[in-house]
Design an enzyme around this catalytic site. Sequence first.
Site, PDB file in Angstrom:
ATOM      1  CB  SER A   1     -41.308 -83.198 -59.753  1.00 33.98           C
ATOM      2  OG  SER A   1     -41.129 -81.956 -60.356  1.00 33.98           O
TER       3      SER A   1
ATOM      4  CB  THR B   1     -38.050 -84.710 -54.663  1.00 35.59           C
ATOM      5  OG1 THR B   1     -37.227 -84.644 -55.798  1.00 35.59           O
ATOM      6  CG2 THR B   1     -37.785 -85.960 -53.871  1.00 35.59           C
TER       7      THR B   1
ATOM      8  CB  THR C   1     -37.421 -87.433 -57.472  1.00 36.52           C
ATOM      9  OG1 THR C   1     -37.521 -86.220 -58.215  1.00 36.52           O
ATOM     10  CG2 THR C   1     -36.025 -87.983 -57.679  1.00 36.52           C
TER      11      THR C   1
ATOM     12  NE  ARG D   1     -29.507 -84.239 -61.491  1.00 36.50           N
ATOM     13  CZ  ARG D   1     -30.443 -84.084 -60.563  1.00 36.50           C
ATOM     14  NH1 ARG D   1     -31.470 -84.901 -60.530  1.00 36.50           N
ATOM     15  NH2 ARG D   1     -30.372 -83.136 -59.675  1.00 36.50           N
TER      16      ARG D   1
ATOM     17  CB  THR E   1     -37.366 -81.420 -51.904  1.00 39.58           C
ATOM     18  OG1 THR E   1     -37.920 -81.242 -53.205  1.00 39.58           O
ATOM     19  CG2 THR E   1     -37.690 -80.208 -51.059  1.00 39.58           C
ATOM     20  N   GLY E   2     -35.338 -80.191 -53.883  1.00 39.47           N
ATOM     21  CA  GLY E   2     -34.661 -79.064 -54.518  1.00 39.47           C
ATOM     22  C   GLY E   2     -33.510 -79.550 -55.375  1.00 39.47           C
TER      23      GLY E   2
HETATM   24  N1  ASP Z   1     -33.934 -83.342 -55.519  1.00 38.23           N
HETATM   25  C1  ASP Z   1     -34.363 -83.796 -56.798  1.00 38.23           C
HETATM   26  C2  ASP Z   1     -33.191 -83.990 -57.698  1.00 38.23           C
HETATM   27  O1  ASP Z   1     -32.324 -83.151 -57.736  1.00 38.23           O
HETATM   28  C3  ASP Z   1     -35.276 -82.889 -57.513  1.00 38.23           C
HETATM   29  C4  ASP Z   1     -36.340 -82.227 -56.756  1.00 38.23           C
HETATM   30  O2  ASP Z   1     -36.396 -82.223 -55.540  1.00 38.23           O
HETATM   31  O3  ASP Z   1     -37.166 -81.688 -57.461  1.00 38.23           O
HETATM   32  O4  ASP Z   1     -33.191 -84.960 -58.427  1.00 38.23           O
END
Ligand code: ASP
Length: 340
Positions: free
Chosen positions: A86, A198, A216, A226, A249-250
């Site tokens: 990631s 991330t 990330t 994106r 994160t997320g």
């Molecule tokens: N926040 C990051 C994103 O949407 C991804 C992640 O945290 O895994 O790019």
Amino acid sequence: MTTRRSLLAGLGTCGTLTLAASYAQASGVPAPRGTSGGQGAMIVSTWDFGAAANAAAFAKLRAGGTLIDAVEAGAMVPEADPTNHSVGYAGYPDRDGHVTLDAVIMDDAGGVGAVAALENTIHAISVARRVMERTPHTFLVGEGATRFARDQGFPQQSLLTPESEKAWRDWLKTAKYQPEANSENRTRTPGGALDHDTIGLLARSADGRLAGACTTSGMAFKMRGRVGDSPQVGSGLYVEAGIGGATSTGLGEEVTRVAGSARVVASMRSGASPQKACEEVVRHIAHLRGDAIRGVQVGFLALDPKGNVGAFCLLPGFTYAVTDAHGVTKVLKAASLFQA
Ligand code: ASP
């Protein structure tokens, strides 16, 4: 693969504008320094793999580095880790098979640099730092960011490993070319070494100065072009002198929608603790999005100038690493709004 040494060799070939000078240009506020040998410093970061990043950040402070040196050094650890899909090298690619990286670095004196959709350079965080230090801009994207990194001497290489290419090809067989939120979470071993997402890091000096970094490869198998929350100031990261810092994160779309990290810091500015501020933004996302965020993970981590830490998330599973003033690191589980 790029090593720290080869990267530093590359850095040595670049211009001479000093970090302190760039801070002064940016804001007139003195740059946050290190904390004489790391004493009284504190580092927090997202996920359990943040522990190794914290150790590198703390060591950098101990060696006399600045807060920016520290958060950069920390972020570079998962960026170079081939088992982390990631972040950085070996990150899962977009749906067309390109690994594209997003990163931001920020201090509390107005210094900001970011890159998005960067290709072929492992250490996106260092390119973000270079944007902060060597350009009149705060954010470079896509082909321009990739060219900037190359022109600045960062080693160029494919970031796609056989393992991440196989994951992408397997995904193509069943996913009908449709990106899916948090799909990378399914490959996790909760709490284990493969737990990944991330990384966002926040560092505090003994005198309460702050800096942060977030890096990330973004959502696995995303549409080409994106960009998530991570590299966007105010979404993936925000730091404000005397108030605090936050990182996320997320699923980035849910954070970007509400400028999540800036919202956490705004709550802290209004008197909320880091914990209450993280809870407020997660509740706000849940209220705003209702059923649309069912099964979606979003987590926030915050730190104030006194060293108080907050963390909260939508779903169970978000962990974070806290390294105290003695250099002792604990990995903790954040409380969640929903139970599953
Ligand atoms: N926040 C990051 C994103 O949407 C991804 C992640 O945290 O895994 O790019």
